[in-house]
Design an enzyme around this catalytic site. Structure first.
Site, PDB file in Angstrom:
ATOM      1  N   GLN A 192      62.406  89.217  46.158  1.00  0.00           N
ATOM      2  CA  GLN A 192      60.949  89.089  46.137  1.00  0.00           C
ATOM      3  C   GLN A 192      60.338  90.480  46.293  1.00  0.00           C
ATOM      4  O   GLN A 192      60.650  91.196  47.247  1.00  0.00           O
ATOM      5  CB  GLN A 192      60.478  88.177  47.267  1.00  0.00           C
ATOM      6  CG  GLN A 192      60.949  86.739  47.141  1.00  0.00           C
ATOM      7  CD  GLN A 192      60.274  85.984  46.017  1.00  0.00           C
ATOM      8  OE1 GLN A 192      59.229  86.387  45.501  1.00  0.00           O
ATOM      9  NE2 GLN A 192      60.870  84.861  45.612  1.00  0.00           N
ATOM     10  N   TYR A 220      68.741  77.001  42.216  1.00  0.00           N
ATOM     11  CA  TYR A 220      68.267  78.377  41.967  1.00  0.00           C
ATOM     12  C   TYR A 220      68.088  79.138  43.287  1.00  0.00           C
ATOM     13  O   TYR A 220      67.046  79.744  43.547  1.00  0.00           O
ATOM     14  CB  TYR A 220      66.939  78.385  41.189  1.00  0.00           C
ATOM     15  CG  TYR A 220      66.816  77.356  40.098  1.00  0.00           C
ATOM     16  CD1 TYR A 220      67.375  77.584  38.844  1.00  0.00           C
ATOM     17  CD2 TYR A 220      66.129  76.161  40.307  1.00  0.00           C
ATOM     18  CE1 TYR A 220      67.256  76.635  37.832  1.00  0.00           C
ATOM     19  CE2 TYR A 220      66.011  75.216  39.308  1.00  0.00           C
ATOM     20  CZ  TYR A 220      66.576  75.452  38.068  1.00  0.00           C
ATOM     21  OH  TYR A 220      66.454  74.515  37.066  1.00  0.00           O
ATOM     22  N   ASN A 225      67.118  83.642  50.122  1.00  0.00           N
ATOM     23  CA  ASN A 225      65.830  83.985  50.719  1.00  0.00           C
ATOM     24  C   ASN A 225      65.168  82.779  51.390  1.00  0.00           C
ATOM     25  O   ASN A 225      64.642  82.880  52.504  1.00  0.00           O
ATOM     26  CB  ASN A 225      64.901  84.553  49.644  1.00  0.00           C
ATOM     27  CG  ASN A 225      63.527  84.921  50.155  1.00  0.00           C
ATOM     28  OD1 ASN A 225      63.380  85.795  51.000  1.00  0.00           O
ATOM     29  ND2 ASN A 225      62.494  84.246  49.645  1.00  0.00           N
ATOM     30  N   ASP A 301      63.026  76.693  43.008  1.00  0.00           N
ATOM     31  CA  ASP A 301      62.270  77.924  42.739  1.00  0.00           C
ATOM     32  C   ASP A 301      62.817  78.480  41.419  1.00  0.00           C
ATOM     33  O   ASP A 301      63.556  79.463  41.410  1.00  0.00           O
ATOM     34  CB  ASP A 301      62.453  78.914  43.890  1.00  0.00           C
ATOM     35  CG  ASP A 301      61.663  80.207  43.674  1.00  0.00           C
ATOM     36  OD1 ASP A 301      60.831  80.259  42.751  1.00  0.00           O
ATOM     37  OD2 ASP A 301      61.898  81.173  44.434  1.00  0.00           O
ATOM     38  N   CYS A 326      56.712  80.696  39.839  1.00  0.00           N
ATOM     39  CA  CYS A 326      56.126  81.989  39.509  1.00  0.00           C
ATOM     40  C   CYS A 326      55.306  81.907  38.224  1.00  0.00           C
ATOM     41  O   CYS A 326      54.838  82.927  37.726  1.00  0.00           O
ATOM     42  CB  CYS A 326      57.220  83.054  39.369  1.00  0.00           C
ATOM     43  SG  CYS A 326      58.450  82.688  38.100  1.00  0.00           S
ATOM     44  N   GLU A 360      51.713  83.185  42.327  1.00  0.00           N
ATOM     45  CA  GLU A 360      52.805  82.245  42.537  1.00  0.00           C
ATOM     46  C   GLU A 360      52.224  80.997  43.180  1.00  0.00           C
ATOM     47  O   GLU A 360      51.224  81.051  43.899  1.00  0.00           O
ATOM     48  CB  GLU A 360      53.895  82.856  43.426  1.00  0.00           C
ATOM     49  CG  GLU A 360      54.524  84.088  42.816  1.00  0.00           C
ATOM     50  CD  GLU A 360      56.042  84.104  42.897  1.00  0.00           C
ATOM     51  OE1 GLU A 360      56.628  83.171  43.467  1.00  0.00           O
ATOM     52  OE2 GLU A 360      56.629  85.062  42.369  1.00  0.00           O
TER      53      GLU A 360
END
Length: 370
Positions: A192, A220, A225, A301, A326, A360
């Site tokens: 990120q 994904y 994260n 994500d 995104c 986002e």
């Protein structure tokens, strides 16, 4: 943010409005986009107005013996030479002029065409120097001295060549839901870019997961994260990712954070569906007993393309979906499909990229009662 390249450099496309005005403009756009699907409130995560990027890429421009950073122009008709960038964090900004001067003086600029930076919030930096020529031992000697003098890690890249001087990763510390986490972030792998908004985004996702029953499946997952913090919320987490380097980093990050209730599997969403349905056996799944999981919550994500039709059908197996996107355009397409069976209970906007049109998004879906 004040920048002398506003209106010329193509990185920032929204520059005539204040930060608050441009954010409001972007929010109005996404609210209109989702108006047929959702009429509730939006949770908003704001960015720092400048020095927010911990990852950046610059062209390296040659004008005779002189070297300069360059970016594409706003009209896409050429490049603009830049001495600095107000988007990058203070550590990268401070390094940029020193680095280019040292490259010039040490004669390391021949056929160098790109310079990439990856930084932590505390200032550990990996610089990738990308060339059109093969890197030899003489270059390696110069790079080692440059790395030592500037206190940075250096990666030299050329066709089919990667030379590591120091290491090819940084170790970042981030705070999610008032708890500090440590992450290994690898050069040339996705991270990120805005750590300040990332902290807000992951915390938001954790809060949406509170009270969920059963275990979590994440597709994904990248280098973990979201996965690592989610382990604090769920009894067990099963996470998949197609990239081998990202899965390896995710496993290391699990160890770094003393987390033990996650299984990472290197496979695509399609492959995992086949494994879950027993349609195909995978050696990568041989140590995982799917019967031990109660997978009721799904976290996704995906890339900018969003979820394909097969992935959306797979999503419909779950009681609870948390979706980070995104790309609002592909998110609205996916939610239109899912909304026939799900209620959208909350949405969010994360301003990862100030001074650009991008936002986002986050969405929380719960299965409708039949």
């Amino acid at each position: 943010m004040n920048c002398e390249y506003f209106g010329v450099c193509g990185s920032c496309k929204l520059y005539e409005l204040s930060y608050e005005e441009q954010l409001e403009q972007k929010l109005t756009g996404v609210k209109n986009l989702f108006s047929q699907l959702y009429s509730g409130s939006y949770d908003i995560s704001k960015s720092k107005e400048e020095h927010y990027r911990a990852r950046s890429e610059f062209k390296l421009w040659h004008n005779g013996d002189e070297l300069s950073y360059a970016m594409n122009t706003l009209d896409k008709q050429g490049v603009v030479m830049v001495d600095s960038c107000s988007m990058v964090n203070e550590h990268i900004k401070g390094l940029m002029p020193r680095l280019i001067q040292e490259i010039h003086e040490r004669k390391m600029g021949t056929k160098l065409f790109n310079v990439d930076f990856l930084s932590t919030t505390k200032g550990e930096i990996v610089v990738s120097l990308i060339y059109h020529i093969k890197l030899d031992e003489a270059w390696n000697t110069l790079a080692k001295k440059l790395s030592q003098d500037l206190g940075i890690h250096i990666i030299g890249r050329s066709r089919k060549q990667k030379v590591i001087v120091g290491q090819d990763y940084v170790t970042e510390s981030l705070t999610f839901a008032n708890k500090e986490y440590t992450f290994k972030q690898i050069e040339n792998a996705f991270t990120q870019p805005n750590p300040y908004v990332n902290e807000q985004m992951v915390t938001w996702a954790m809060n949406q997961a509170k009270g969920s029953t059963g275990d979590l499946l994440e597709l994904y997952c990248g280098s973990g994260n979201f996965t690592i913090p989610f382990a604090q919320v769920f009894d067990k987490v099963l996470a998949t990712e197609i990239s081998k380097s990202s899965i390896n980093a995710a496993k290391e990050n699990m160890v770094l954070n003393d987390t033990h209730n996650i299984e990472f599997v290197r496979m695509s969403a399609q492959e995992f569906t086949q494994a879950l349905d027993g349609a195909r056996e995978f050696r990568r799944m041989k140590d995982i007993n799917l019967d031990e999981y109660t997978l009721q919550t799904l976290f996704v994500d995906p890339p900018r393309a969003g979820l394909d039709e097969e992935a959306r059908e797979f999503c419909k197996r779950f009681e609870h979906i948390i979706y980070i996107s995104c790309n609002p355009e592909t998110l609205v397409r996916d939610l239109e499909d899912l909304s026939c069976e799900y209620e959208i209970v909350q949405m969010a906007a994360f301003d990862q990229f100030p001074y650009t049109p991008h936002l986002e998004m986050g969405a929380v879906l719960k299965k409708k009662l039949k």
